[in-house]
Design an enzyme around this catalytic site. Structure first.
Site, PDB file in Angstrom:
ATOM      1  N   PHE A   1       1.539   4.685   0.841  1.00  0.00           N
ATOM      2  CA  PHE A   1       0.421   5.659   1.586  1.00  0.00           C
ATOM      3  C   PHE A   1       1.212   7.455   1.056  1.00  0.00           C
ATOM      4  CE2 PHE A   1       0.137   1.786   4.274  1.00  0.00           C
ATOM      5  CZ  PHE A   1      -0.705   2.219   4.778  1.00  0.00           C
TER       6      PHE A   1
ATOM      7  N   THR B   1       0.902  -1.264  -0.137  1.00  0.00           N
ATOM      8  CA  THR B   1       0.064   0.146  -0.199  1.00  0.00           C
ATOM      9  C   THR B   1       1.061   0.916  -0.455  1.00  0.00           C
ATOM     10  OG1 THR B   1      -1.687  -1.370   1.393  1.00  0.00           O
ATOM     11  CG2 THR B   1      -1.875   1.288   1.159  1.00  0.00           C
TER      12      THR B   1
END
Length: 280
Positions: free
Chosen positions: A177, A175
């Site tokens: 960010f 992921t």
């Protein structure tokens, strides 16, 4: 050492908290919030120095709500970090896997573990607002037929036992960010990126013309994402990441050219390319 109050969505133990700790290190002061827009508001109003927001995942795709919130708020992207996401099945201590009937987690986390649930049809996935929150609720409750998919940090924080590690569909699960602040900051690093959002008139060839301002200058585009333009059905905003700093000679010329074409334009920030953090 100065502490940076950094808002994130979810409870302590969430992957977003791990991103805060990985990015700021000893300067991290994670501040949990219930919703993504609460994080934006906290940075806007000054109760947090920064916000840590997930923007895309290699298995589940983009987190569209955060693209929309970046358009609504006047915050700047000042950094990024990429975290490997390892999902773990956990339960109350002493519970066996065959006792579990329901498994709670954030919907995006459940989307990343489809194969696990196909292989364990007796476990029904159920969505909650956050991975860390799911672990917290289970840790504070007495249920022995409920499991949770969350991080190792969540298991440690809430006294849960990990029954199976790495239940995500693919280990290449990362992921990205974004770190959001109120003002631009000079990026530190050799590889720089810039993010923008724009729209073009609804006319033939306009998106091609917009892309050509980068191609003509050999500027590499990392990503383009379209989102509906609210109030104008079937028209779109385009979120675009490209290599380089907005104030460099080539990039500034490209952006000035794009402003001549675009119906709307907003610079979201220039920042250093984020490092990849592997965790288990």
């Amino acid at each position: 050492m100065k502490k940076y109050r950094t808002g994130f969505q979810g409870e302590l133990g969430a992957f977003s908290e791990m991103a805060v700790l990985s990015y700021f290190g000893d300067g991290a002061e994670p501040v949990p919030h219930g919703w993504f827009d609460d994080v934006f508001r906290a940075v806007d109003e000054g109760s947090c120095d920064y916000g840590m927001l997930p923007i895309e995942n290699t298995l589940a795709g983009s987190i569209h709500v955060n693209y929309d919130l970046m358009q609504e708020h006047d915050l700047q992207i000042v950094g990024e970090i990429v975290l490997r996401i390892v999902h773990n099945l956990m339960a109350k201590p002493g519970v066996r896997p065959e006792e579990l009937r329901r498994v709670h987690s954030h919907p995006k986390a459940l989307e990343q573990c489809v194969r696990f649930f196909r292989e364990h049809p007796s476990m029904k996935p159920e969505t909650v607002y956050d991975t860390g929150g799911a672990a917290k609720m289970l840790g504070e409750g007495e249920s022995r037929d409920i499991g949770v998919i969350a991080s190792t940090r969540a298991a440690e924080r809430y006294g849960l036992e990990i029954l199976e590690r790495g239940v995500e569909d693919n280990p290449q699960n990362y992921t990205r960010f974004l770190v959001l602040g109120r003002e631009p900051e000079p990026p530190e690093g050799e590889r720089l990126k810039t993010s923008i959002v724009f729209s073009v008139p609804h006319e033939p060839g306009m998106l091609f013309k917009a892309m050509s301002v980068f191609a003509l200058r050999d500027i590499s585009i990392n990503k383009i994402e379209s989102r509906p333009l609210v109030g104008s059905p079937w028209e779109y905003l385009f979120y675009l990441d490209f290599e380089g700093h907005a104030e460099s000679l080539l990039c500034s010329r490209a952006l000035n050219h794009l402003r001549e074409i675009a119906a709307n334009f907003k610079l979201l920030g220039s920042y250093a390319e984020g490092r990849i953090v592997d965790q288990v």
